[in-house]
Design a protein around this motif. Sequence first.
Motif, PDB file in Angstrom:
ATOM      1  N   CYS A  78       0.836  -1.206   0.000  1.00 15.24           N
ATOM      2  CA  CYS A  78       0.000   0.000   0.000  1.00 15.24           C
ATOM      3  C   CYS A  78       0.872   1.258   0.000  1.00 15.24           C
ATOM      4  N   ASN A  79       1.861   1.318   0.889  1.00 12.27           N
ATOM      5  CA  ASN A  79       2.753   2.475   0.954  1.00 12.27           C
ATOM      6  C   ASN A  79       3.540   2.662  -0.336  1.00 12.27           C
ATOM      7  N   ILE A  80       4.050   1.554  -0.852  1.00 18.50           N
ATOM      8  CA  ILE A  80       4.895   1.608  -2.051  1.00 18.50           C
ATOM      9  C   ILE A  80       4.086   2.065  -3.264  1.00 18.50           C
ATOM     10  N   ILE A  81       2.891   1.507  -3.431  1.00 15.28           N
ATOM     11  CA  ILE A  81       2.029   1.896  -4.559  1.00 15.28           C
ATOM     12  C   ILE A  81       1.651   3.370  -4.453  1.00 15.28           C
ATOM     13  N   PHE A  82       1.332   3.807  -3.241  1.00 16.53           N
ATOM     14  CA  PHE A  82       0.916   5.197  -3.041  1.00 16.53           C
ATOM     15  C   PHE A  82       2.045   6.178  -3.346  1.00 16.53           C
ATOM     16  N   ASN A  83       3.265   5.791  -2.999  1.00 16.28           N
ATOM     17  CA  ASN A  83       4.399   6.720  -3.080  1.00 16.28           C
ATOM     18  C   ASN A  83       5.252   6.591  -4.343  1.00 16.28           C
ATOM     19  N   SER A  84       4.970   5.613  -5.196  1.00 19.42           N
ATOM     20  CA  SER A  84       5.855   5.388  -6.343  1.00 19.42           C
ATOM     21  C   SER A  84       5.075   5.169  -7.639  1.00 19.42           C
ATOM     22  N   SER A  85       5.281   6.062  -8.602  1.00 14.43           N
ATOM     23  CA  SER A  85       4.648   5.903  -9.921  1.00 14.43           C
ATOM     24  C   SER A  85       5.231   4.699 -10.658  1.00 14.43           C
ATOM     25  N   VAL A  86       6.504   4.388 -10.388  1.00 18.91           N
ATOM     26  CA  VAL A  86       7.132   3.205 -10.994  1.00 18.91           C
ATOM     27  C   VAL A  86       6.427   1.940 -10.511  1.00 18.91           C
ATOM     28  N   ALA A  87       6.146   1.892  -9.213  1.00 18.93           N
ATOM     29  CA  ALA A  87       5.448   0.738  -8.640  1.00 18.93           C
ATOM     30  C   ALA A  87       4.040   0.609  -9.213  1.00 18.93           C
ATOM     31  N   GLN A  88       3.391   1.742  -9.459  1.00 19.99           N
ATOM     32  CA  GLN A  88       2.046   1.722 -10.049  1.00 19.99           C
ATOM     33  C   GLN A  88       2.091   1.097 -11.437  1.00 19.99           C
ATOM     34  N   LYS A  89       3.106   1.435 -12.230  1.00 21.62           N
ATOM     35  CA  LYS A  89       3.246   0.845 -13.574  1.00 21.62           C
ATOM     36  C   LYS A  89       3.595  -0.636 -13.494  1.00 21.62           C
ATOM     37  N   LEU A  90       4.470  -0.987 -12.560  1.00 19.14           N
ATOM     38  CA  LEU A  90       4.830  -2.399 -12.373  1.00 19.14           C
ATOM     39  C   LEU A  90       3.619  -3.232 -11.942  1.00 19.14           C
ATOM     40  N   SER A  91       2.716  -2.625 -11.201  1.00 17.99           N
ATOM     41  CA  SER A  91       1.519  -3.331 -10.734  1.00 17.99           C
ATOM     42  C   SER A  91       0.681  -3.837 -11.897  1.00 17.99           C
ATOM     43  N   LEU A  92       0.592  -3.027 -12.950  1.00 19.76           N
ATOM     44  CA  LEU A  92      -0.149  -3.449 -14.143  1.00 19.76           C
ATOM     45  C   LEU A  92       0.588  -4.588 -14.836  1.00 19.76           C
TER      46      LEU A  92
END
Length: 234
Positions: A78-92
Motif C-alpha cells: 500500500c505504501n509503495i504503490i501510493f508513493n511510487s509511480s514506478v510501482a504503479q506501472k509495475l503493478s499493471l
Amino acid sequence: KLCEGILNILEKDTKTSCQVACLEALRILSRDKKVLVPVITKRNMQILMKLAKLDTVEDPLERVSEFPVIVEALKCLCNIIFNSSVAQKLSLELNLAAMLCNLLQKCKDRQLVDDIKCFDLRLLFLLSLLHTDIRAQLRQELQGVQVLTQALESSLSVRWTEEYKAAEDHDRLPLSLQETDCAIEALKALFNVTLDSWNIHSKNESHQFRYMAAILRHCLLTTGPTEEKTEELH
C-alpha cells in the motif's frame, strides 16, 4: 541500502517473527519516497507479493500463523504503490489487481481474515485511484464491481428477504471496527471502479447495479462502533 538488505532477508526462508519484524521496518521506511526510488524493481515487488500470498492462485488461506506476514506485506505494498509511480506501472505489468481479487475471494467465509481483507481492499482502492488502466481492467476484465460488492455485502453481513431487498434489523448490534473498516475500503474502491459507468449496456450490469444499490441502502441504515466511524461509513 537498508531497504535492499531487508528485502534480501525477506527473499530467504526465514522465521515468521523475523519476516514480520522486517516488514514492519520496511513499512516505516516505505513512507519516504526518496528511500523507495532504488528499491522499486520487479524482483522486489514480487518478493512482497509472494509474502502477501498473491502469487498462488490455488493455495487456500489455512495457516493462521502466516496471517500477520500477509497483512504486513499488504501494508508495505500500500505504501509503495501510493508513493511510487514506478510501482504503479509495475503493478499493471505484474497483474497485481487480478491477484488481489483472487486473494479477496479466498477470504470469503473465512475466519480471522478481516485484516487481510481490509488491506487487500485498500490496495485495490489505491490501484483504481492512481492507475486508470487498472481501473478499466477491474471493471471490464476482473468483474471488479461484482467482487467488491460481494466484499461489501460480507462486511455488512447482509441478509436478503427478496432479490433486491435486504432485511432490516432495527435491534442489530453496531458493526465492529474491523467490519466497518472493510466496508469503508470496499466502498472507496467501488466508487473508483464505477466512476465511468453511467451508461449501463447489459442485463447483467443492470442486475449488478440494482444489487449494489440495495446493499448501499442497507449500509446507510447500519451503524459503526462509534459516531465518527458511522459518519465515515455513510
